[in-house]
Design a protein around this motif. Structure first.
Motif: not given
Length: 568
Positions: A12-34
């Motif tokens: 629930t932390d990312i506002p629905a209109n936050s393109h940058a917030g979603i993109a940052a979360a996606v990159e963070r998840a990718r960085a943690l995959r291993n």
């Protein structure tokens, strides 16, 4: 627009209109995959929820749809790394659909790769291969040579798993020049090592098929390729990878007959294994060196092998290395037999059987879970027509698992060539019979005369037929299949209960006569087969080991007295 810390992102932390917030979360998840895929899943799940809200508000917004696809792909990747394979396949498949809809081919290729690998890990090799091949085709169309070469390696691995070693090698050969042109030392070494391992697998298959002459070139080629891969792996400063290359090199050298070269590679691998956090390689290295020592059989080799196998056994027990433990205990039992400690060998054989049955049970359970995951994925992608059909599929899967478990249990007890009990199964039967009382119990040990000459003169196919025919002769004389076993090579063992030594002597003579008078011309014109037999009464001995040793001595007395006779 509020700032977002992607390291703390939740559902629930990312506002629905936050393109940058979603993109940052996606990159963070990718960085943690291993490093931390569980945390990556949590973050990607939050990004996906926000991306879905954004895409529902702006269904025609291309950047919003791309974020949705990216979040699905990141979640699928993290789930695959955490072994949530059904979920990984589902989310990767959904990502492919979104990428296809918006024409984002690079993202589609990456998502198909993750989808394919998840399917392969679930056991669906054909389905996984189809996705990997589609990913390669997209990369070729885009001119993305790096993604193409990565896909080629993955495709090669699946072909190797399918037993198509020639195709696997061909795919690695296609990927190799791409990595060489890019000066990618790590992946050049990976291609060389994978090709070497595929040649080892190919050579083993040739040996299993009785084609030794065809196997030899594959082992030579494997040695050459692994020797090229090893210095490149060392340049990468990646100890796990160096150990992997050394393992491939040792396998190739061992099958090529270069036992000293094999030993050198294994000892270096053992030294490296002490630097690695995991314990499995330490145990496996010791066991592999021990097996090579027993094969080489120089002075002191047997003693060192026994020491290494004891250490490996202790490491497996201390760190619960369940998958690696049974073959190590089996090798330990054989080493103890060679050292003459039959009581310890029998105990080790029993322990091996117990461990192997546990592994078989766990394997069946894992396969059941994998099949359930695949079935759940199929249901997600397309609803089944009726509840009856679902029940039929589950019943079929259950029957397959039961049949596989039964086959695994059967193979744990049976010598595949003759159908007799194998050494450990026969020893267990004898131990039960011995415990019931030694009165009237007799043991016999039989060895085919001049069997090596039969193999050398007539070929191994005839030798195998001789072993099968002799097995039938022994069972026919004893009259109790469970009392008869193959002890290894051309040796057979049996126990029986008879009323006197005279009856036992007659039974032994009848057994040799059955072998001598068998119609051997059916197998090879002019072929003649005899055997030497030793027997002893159980009441003369304090233990099974002592009785077997006495039967063995009597059998050798029969050999020295001219063969084709029984002594007891």
């Amino acid at each position: 627009m509020s700032s977002v810390d992607p390291g703390e992102t939740g559902v629930t932390d990312i506002p629905a209109n936050s393109h940058a917030g979603i993109a940052a979360a996606v990159e963070r998840a990718r960085a943690l995959r291993n490093s931390d895929p569980t945390q990556g899943i949590r973050i990607a799940d939050g990004a996906l929820a926000a991306a879905q809200r954004l895409a529902s508000i702006h269904p025609d917004d291309l950047p919003a749809q791309r974020l949705l696809a990216d979040a699905l792909a990141a979640l699928g990747h993290c789930e695959r790394m955490s072994s949530s394979l059904a979920d990984a396949a589902q989310h990767s498949s959904a990502a492919v659909s979104v990428y296809e809809a918006i024409g984002e081919q690079r993202g589609e290729a990456m998502a198909r790769t993750q989808w394919g690998i998840a399917l392969v890990q679930m056991g669906d090799l054909t389905g996984g291969l189809a996705q990997l091949e589609r990913s390669r085709d997209i990369s070729v169309a885009l001119g993305d040579r790096r993604s193409e070469s990565d896909a080629l390696i993955d495709i090669g691995v699946v072909h190797n798993m399918l037993g198509d070693d020639a195709s696997a090698i061909a795919f690695y050969q296609q990927a190799l020049p791409i990595y060489e042109q890019a000066n990618d030392t790590y992946h050049v070494a990976t291609c060389l090592n994978n090709m070497a391992y595929a040649h080892v697998c190919w050579g083993r298959r040739e040996l299993d098929g009785g084609r030794g002459d065809s196997a030899s070139p594959h082992f030579s080629q494997a040695s050459s390729l692994a020797a090229r891969a090893l210095p490149l792996a060392r340049e990468c400063d990646h100890v796990d990878f160096v150990a992997t290359c050394l393992n491939t090199l040792s396998l190739a050298r061992r099958h090529s007959g270069d036992l000293d070269g094999c030993m050198a590679a294994l000892r270096e691998q053992l030294a490296i294994s002490e630097q690695i956090v995991g314990h499995r390689m330490r145990a496996v290295c010791r066991a592999t060196i021990a097996d090579a020592l027993l094969q080489r059989n120089n002075d002191g080799d047997a003693s060192e092998a026994l020491h290494l196998l004891t250490e490996a056994d202790e490491i497996c027990a201390a760190h619960q290395l369940r998958e690696s433990h049974p073959p190590i205990v089996e090798s330990l039992a054989l080493a103890l037999e060679r050292s003459g400690d039959m009581a310890a060998a029998l105990a080790a054989h029993r322990r091996f059987h117990s461990l192997q049955m546990q592994i078989n049970s766990e394997t069946a359970e894992r396969e059941a879970r994998a099949l359930e995951s695949r079935l759940r994925l199929v249901r997600t992608e397309a609803d089944l027509d009726s509840a009856r059909l679902r029940e039929q599929e589950l019943a079929t899967l259950n029957a397959q698992l039961n049949a596989k478990q039964a086959e695994l249990e059967r193979l744990a007890h049976i010598d595949p060539l003759t159908g007799l009990a194998n050494r450990r199964a026969w020893l267990q039967e004898l131990a039960s019979e011995w415990a019931a009382g030694q009165q009237g119990l007799y043991l016999l040990l039989l060895d085919i005369d001049h069997f090596k000459s039969i193999n050398d003169s007539w070929g191994h196919a005839v030798g195998d037929a001789v072993l099968q025919r002799v097995a039938r002769c022994v069972v026919g004389s004893i009259g109790e299949p469970r009392a008869t076993g193959r002890f290894g090579g051309e040796e057979f063992v049996a126990w029986c209960r008879v009323d006197s030594r005279e009856t036992m002597a007659a039974l032994a003579a009848r057994t040799l006569q059955a072998i001598r008078q068998s119609n051997w011309d059916e197998i090879g014109a002019g072929l003649r087969v005899t055997a030497s037999l030793g027997w002893t009464a159980a009441t003369r001995h304090a233990s099974v080991d002592a009785a077997l040793s006495e039967a063995d001595r009597r059998m050798y007395d029969a050999k020295h007295a001219g063969r084709d006779q029984a002594m007891g």
